[in-house]
Design an enzyme around this catalytic site. Structure first.
Site, PDB file in Angstrom:
ATOM      1  N   SER A   1      32.938  48.244 -16.387  1.00 56.41           N
ATOM      2  CA  SER A   1      32.010  49.367 -16.495  1.00 56.41           C
ATOM      3  C   SER A   1      32.622  50.615 -15.853  1.00 56.41           C
ATOM      4  O   SER A   1      33.684  51.059 -16.276  1.00 56.41           O
ATOM      5  CB  SER A   1      30.659  48.989 -15.871  1.00 56.41           C
ATOM      6  OG  SER A   1      29.636  49.856 -16.297  1.00 56.41           O
TER       7      SER A   1
ATOM      8  N   ASP B   1      26.484  44.575 -25.853  1.00 52.68           N
ATOM      9  CA  ASP B   1      26.547  45.620 -24.821  1.00 52.68           C
ATOM     10  C   ASP B   1      26.242  46.978 -25.416  1.00 52.68           C
ATOM     11  O   ASP B   1      26.836  47.388 -26.419  1.00 52.68           O
ATOM     12  CB  ASP B   1      27.943  45.623 -24.190  1.00 52.68           C
ATOM     13  CG  ASP B   1      28.095  46.608 -23.048  1.00 52.68           C
ATOM     14  OD1 ASP B   1      27.080  47.181 -22.614  1.00 52.68           O
ATOM     15  OD2 ASP B   1      29.232  46.796 -22.585  1.00 52.68           O
TER      16      ASP B   1
ATOM     17  N   HIS C   1      26.500  43.212 -21.231  1.00 50.53           N
ATOM     18  CA  HIS C   1      27.292  44.033 -20.314  1.00 50.53           C
ATOM     19  C   HIS C   1      27.583  43.292 -19.005  1.00 50.53           C
ATOM     20  O   HIS C   1      26.688  42.727 -18.392  1.00 50.53           O
ATOM     21  CB  HIS C   1      26.538  45.337 -20.037  1.00 50.53           C
ATOM     22  CG  HIS C   1      27.327  46.369 -19.302  1.00 50.53           C
ATOM     23  ND1 HIS C   1      28.483  46.923 -19.813  1.00 50.53           N
ATOM     24  CD2 HIS C   1      27.135  46.960 -18.091  1.00 50.53           C
ATOM     25  CE1 HIS C   1      28.957  47.815 -18.960  1.00 50.53           C
ATOM     26  NE2 HIS C   1      28.171  47.840 -17.896  1.00 50.53           N
TER      27      HIS C   1
END
Length: 313
Positions: A157, A256, A287
């Site tokens: 991320s 995601d 995610h």
């Protein structure tokens, strides 16, 4: 409630930001470093820069031979630049197991967080981890077998975003003491003022609002989502510098919300002539699933793919 203590931004269970500037974070289960382990690795915490402060956790596969040279994976945790830590249990398990699977030393970096420390502070903090590696190669016992000509950058991320910008900073700084062989961003966190199709979808409003909140907390004052740290197309490199960009494996997850951005990032790197760009999708996963489910079959497959990528460079 006193107006001075009203909440102006919140990710429930993770962070609250109050109107008077106070930030309250809520950590999930954490792990302590282990000098003895039955899982094939040992770990300890080190100080990268006490003045900031920046710390890191090292993971070392059990008893490497003295003559063995191990690659180094420098990992940056996610959390929208505002939350997260190398001490979180999910990161500890995932990175410890990865160190064994890939036969690599892992340096997991705890950088300063937003909104107290807005971008580009995270990039500078994480770049300093490369300088720390070079400066401590001969004095830190756990780095005695480190091969600094085989360094890889990874993160999930926001950490995937950081890996990209640390690589750019290394190229621009002509730092060849530490040779970055490859990038392995996992579900990288990028954005722009222009919305993607998924972001414009009616059922994406909550995810868009949460993303906008984290960007609002982390971007420099006066910046929008076309700031170079958010929009990867805005970070300038010359053609000659793009030729120096390391090989990249971009990992995305089928369920995601940020998958589109990851695909766009891989396509952008290809358009710049980066020598090797791979796009790997975990179908049916969400995610940062590897942090929430560090011992799942999907996570084991991710570790194998990352290990294969590093070993084959």
């Amino acid at each position: 409630m006193d107006i001075k203590m009203s909440i102006v931004a919140e990710a429930p269970g993770y962070i609250q930001v109050f109107s008077d500037g106070i930030v309250k974070r809520f950590a999930p289960e954490i792990a302590t470093p282990l000098s003895e382990s039955s899982n094939g690795y040992i770990s300890k915490d080190v100080v990268v820069d006490s003045s900031k402060p920046i710390t890191a956790r090292i993971f070392l596969p059990h008893a490497p031979e003295s003559s063995t040279q191990l690659s180094v994976l420098v990992y940056f945790h996610g959390g929208g630049f505002c939350i997260g830590s190398t001490t979180w249990l999910g990161y500890h398990i995932f990175l410890g197991d990865l160190s064994v699977r890939a036969k690599t030393i892992v340096l997991s970096v705890d950088y300063r967080l937003s909104p107290e420390n807005k971008l580009p502070i995270a990039y500078d903090d994480c770049y300093s981890a490369l300088e720390w590696l070079h400066a401590n190669r001969c004095v830190e016992p756990w780095l005695q077998c480190a091969d600094l000509k085989r360094v890889f950058l990874s993160g999930d991320s926001a950490g995937g975003n950081i890996a990209h910008h640390v690589a750019i900073k290394a190229i621009k700084s002509n730092n060849f003491h530490v040779l970055i062989k490859g990038l392995l961003p996992i579900h990288p966190y990028f954005g722009s003022e222009k919305r993607t199709k998924l972001e414009l979808a009616e059922d994406s409003s909550q995810e868009v609002a949460m993303n906008d909140m984290f960007w609002g907390l982390s971007l420099p004052e006066g910046s929008d989502r076309d700031f170079y740290g958010c929009n990867f197309e805005k970070a300038y490199l010359s053609d000659a510098e793009w030729c120096q960009f390391p090989a990249v494996a971009v990992y995305v997850a089928g369920f995601d919300f940020l998958k589109e951005r990851g695909v766009m990032y891989a396509e952008f790197l290809q358009s710049k002539g980066v020598k090797r760009v791979e796009l790997v999708e975990a179908k049916g996963e969400s995610h940062v699933y590897h942090v929430f489910h560090p011992e799942s079959e999907a996570t084991r497959l991710l570790q194998k793919r990352m290990s294969d990528f590093m070993l084959n460079l």
